[in-house]
Motif scaffolding. Structure first.
Motif, PDB file in Angstrom:
ATOM      1  N   ALA A  90      43.720  31.875  31.972  1.00 49.81           N
ATOM      2  CA  ALA A  90      42.834  30.943  33.070  1.00 49.81           C
ATOM      3  C   ALA A  90      43.909  29.817  33.426  1.00 49.81           C
ATOM      4  CB  ALA A  90      41.704  30.048  32.262  1.00 49.81           C
ATOM      5  N   GLN A  91      44.935  29.257  32.595  1.00 50.21           N
ATOM      6  CA  GLN A  91      45.814  28.328  32.656  1.00 50.21           C
ATOM      7  C   GLN A  91      46.944  28.872  33.914  1.00 50.21           C
ATOM      8  OE1 GLN A  91      47.693  26.486  29.547  1.00 50.21           O
ATOM      9  NE2 GLN A  91      49.110  25.425  30.619  1.00 50.21           N
ATOM     10  N   ALA A  92      47.331  30.203  33.572  1.00 54.63           N
ATOM     11  CA  ALA A  92      48.504  30.848  34.574  1.00 54.63           C
ATOM     12  C   ALA A  92      47.700  31.058  35.789  1.00 54.63           C
ATOM     13  CB  ALA A  92      48.908  32.144  33.899  1.00 54.63           C
ATOM     14  N   LEU A  93      46.350  31.606  35.836  1.00 55.77           N
ATOM     15  CA  LEU A  93      45.840  31.913  37.121  1.00 55.77           C
ATOM     16  C   LEU A  93      45.716  30.520  37.945  1.00 55.77           C
ATOM     17  CD1 LEU A  93      42.880  34.100  35.948  1.00 55.77           C
ATOM     18  CD2 LEU A  93      45.100  34.964  37.457  1.00 55.77           C
ATOM     19  N   VAL A 108      33.699  39.511  34.647  1.00 54.51           N
ATOM     20  CA  VAL A 108      33.017  38.269  35.579  1.00 54.51           C
ATOM     21  C   VAL A 108      32.499  37.437  34.523  1.00 54.51           C
ATOM     22  CG1 VAL A 108      30.990  38.229  36.659  1.00 54.51           C
ATOM     23  CG2 VAL A 108      32.496  40.223  37.090  1.00 54.51           C
ATOM     24  N   ALA A 109      32.044  37.776  33.392  1.00 51.48           N
ATOM     25  CA  ALA A 109      31.618  36.540  32.707  1.00 51.48           C
ATOM     26  C   ALA A 109      32.635  35.620  32.127  1.00 51.48           C
ATOM     27  CB  ALA A 109      30.827  37.130  31.422  1.00 51.48           C
ATOM     28  N   ALA A 114      35.506  30.291  32.402  1.00 54.53           N
ATOM     29  CA  ALA A 114      36.949  29.805  32.312  1.00 54.53           C
ATOM     30  C   ALA A 114      37.373  29.225  33.744  1.00 54.53           C
ATOM     31  CB  ALA A 114      37.981  30.626  32.139  1.00 54.53           C
ATOM     32  N   CYS A 115      36.831  29.775  34.802  1.00 55.69           N
ATOM     33  CA  CYS A 115      37.419  29.134  36.265  1.00 55.69           C
ATOM     34  C   CYS A 115      36.069  29.058  37.148  1.00 55.69           C
ATOM     35  CB  CYS A 115      38.208  30.177  36.850  1.00 55.69           C
ATOM     36  SG  CYS A 115      39.587  30.756  35.726  1.00 55.69           S
ATOM     37  N   PRO A 116      35.151  28.143  36.667  1.00 53.60           N
ATOM     38  CA  PRO A 116      33.947  28.422  37.642  1.00 53.60           C
ATOM     39  C   PRO A 116      34.123  27.651  39.052  1.00 53.60           C
ATOM     40  CG  PRO A 116      34.167  26.323  36.083  1.00 53.60           C
ATOM     41  CD  PRO A 116      35.040  27.504  35.769  1.00 53.60           C
ATOM     42  N   ALA A 144      25.713  36.123  41.637  1.00 52.12           N
ATOM     43  CA  ALA A 144      25.448  34.676  42.167  1.00 52.12           C
ATOM     44  C   ALA A 144      26.269  33.810  41.828  1.00 52.12           C
ATOM     45  CB  ALA A 144      24.091  34.420  41.812  1.00 52.12           C
ATOM     46  N   GLY A 145      26.753  32.948  42.665  1.00 48.62           N
ATOM     47  CA  GLY A 145      27.849  31.869  42.434  1.00 48.62           C
ATOM     48  C   GLY A 145      29.349  32.367  42.359  1.00 48.62           C
ATOM     49  N   LEU A 146      29.592  33.785  42.497  1.00 44.28           N
ATOM     50  CA  LEU A 146      30.897  34.146  42.740  1.00 44.28           C
ATOM     51  C   LEU A 146      31.530  34.044  44.004  1.00 44.28           C
ATOM     52  CD1 LEU A 146      31.544  37.417  40.424  1.00 44.28           C
ATOM     53  CD2 LEU A 146      32.167  35.283  39.978  1.00 44.28           C
ATOM     54  N   ASP A 147      32.891  33.330  44.162  1.00 46.80           N
ATOM     55  CA  ASP A 147      33.149  33.128  45.585  1.00 46.80           C
ATOM     56  C   ASP A 147      34.106  34.374  45.652  1.00 46.80           C
ATOM     57  OD1 ASP A 147      34.433  32.333  47.694  1.00 46.80           O
ATOM     58  OD2 ASP A 147      35.414  30.687  46.790  1.00 46.80           O
ATOM     59  N   LEU A 148      33.500  35.451  46.362  1.00 45.55           N
ATOM     60  CA  LEU A 148      34.144  36.695  46.379  1.00 45.55           C
ATOM     61  C   LEU A 148      35.085  36.641  47.499  1.00 45.55           C
ATOM     62  CD1 LEU A 148      31.544  39.540  45.232  1.00 45.55           C
ATOM     63  CD2 LEU A 148      33.607  38.660  44.191  1.00 45.55           C
TER      64      LEU A 148
END
Length: 347
Positions: A90-93, A108-109, A114-116, A144-148
């Motif tokens: 998460a930190q590297a992304l 996905v979960a 980690a990155c909502p 739902a809620g994923l910014d694809l």
């Protein structure tokens, strides 16, 4: 003296991207795959040249690679991570402002936690059974809620255009991706780009074609590999050269010993299967490739050479790969750190 000099033509890489971009056609964006340190050629030098040529989407395998790529590119271009999100990523992304291509319900979960709210993509398994969501997993997944921002898959047999799996994967990808609206789709790497419009969708992802390899037969050569000669010796009829005494001189021969070997990525299987070039004159390899040395028959040359060329216009990575029983990708990414890398053709 280094083991050899690997000259990398950055203008040829840019020209190959431009040619593949033209092949991708209007309405289709052309990205660039620069994983594995730009296939071993140096992402810090290669990626900015591709960005200057027009690439706006870049692909790496791992989040750590995204950090190095962002440092090379600066802000702006989109960076995608094929491996998705792994524990501790998460930190590297976030640092790289990179977008993972999520491969499983577990990823996905993990990404949601980690990155909502951060942008991401999905990788679908259209039949390669390597990475990506299978049809049943996709059907059951709550998106739902994923910014694809991208939905992609990868072809297993794109280097063989008439292989039936290409059509099967195309149909599978269309079936799985058909439910997505206003999300760009991507199926084609270099091979899919070459195969035709049906495979290109909204974004192509050329990799090996940028660096001069098949299946992009029109690619400009990118590499020259020159290997210094340590010594030239006379070998008498019946005398052997190299480990295992696998080659014996049929007549008096002059044998050059070059400073490179399998520690530098020259596969031991090469043996006598390739030529080493003195200008336009081929010189056959003899004996076995060893860790730091190769031996070459230079009897027919008028003078002892200072160096011989393995890779260049006369013999590219795919020809060397064929002699070694492997593929151009492996030859390219195996070229070792002892080679002095020299860049030409772009700032």
């Amino acid at each position: 003296m280094p083991a050899g000099t690997l000259t990398i033509d950055l203008s040829a890489i840019a020209a190959n991207w431009t040619a593949l971009d033209a092949l991708s056609g209007p309405g289709c964006q052309t990205g660039a795959v620069v994983k594995a340190d730009a296939y071993g050629l140096g992402v810090a030098r290669v990626a900015p040249v591709l960005a200057a040529a027009g690439a706006r989407s870049f692909f790496v395998a791992l989040a750590q690679e995204a950090v190095a790529l962002r440092a090379a590119l600066g802000p702006g271009p989109v960076i995608w991570v094929f491996g998705g999100i792994m524990p501790g990523d998460a930190q590297a992304l976030s640092a790289a402002d990179a977008r993972p291509l999520l491969n499983s319900p577990a990823q996905v979960a993990a990404f949601r936690a980690a990155c909502p709210g951060a942008p991401c993509g999905l990788q679908l398994d259209s039949g390669m059974n390597r990475l990506g969501l299978e049809p049943a997993e996709l059907a059951a997944l709550d998106l739902a809620g994923l910014d694809l921002r991208l939905v992609m898959s990868h072809l297993a047999c794109a280097d063989t255009p008439d292989h039936p799996q290409n059509a099967a994967q195309l149909a599978a990808f269309r079936g799985m991706a058909g439910s997505f609206r206003d999300v760009p789709l991507s199926l084609a790497a270099t091979g899919g780009t070459v195969m035709g419009r049906d495979f290109r969708f909204d974004l192509t992802r050329p990799g090996i074609g940028l660096y001069g390899g098949l299946p992009f037969a029109a690619a400009r050569p990118v590499l020259a590999l020159d290997l210094p000669v340590i010594q030239v010796r006379e070998v008498q009829p019946g005398e052997s050269v190299g480990y295992g005494a696998t080659w014996r001189a049929p007549a008096p021969r002059r044998i050059a010993t070059l400073a490179a070997g399998y520690a530098d990525g020259l596969h031991r299987a090469l043996g006598r299967g390739v030529s080493y070039w003195a200008g336009d004159v081929p010189c056959p390899g003899v004996g076995r490739v060893s860790m730091d040395l190769v031996t070459v028959d230079v009897t027919h040359l008028d003078a002892d050479p200072d160096s011989l060329r393995l890779l260049g216009p006369h013999q590219g990575i795919d020809a060397v790969a064929e002699a070694a029983g492997t593929i151009g990708y492996e030859v390219l990414t195996s070229l070792g750190p002892r080679f002095d890398r020299v860049y030409k053709g772009a700032a």
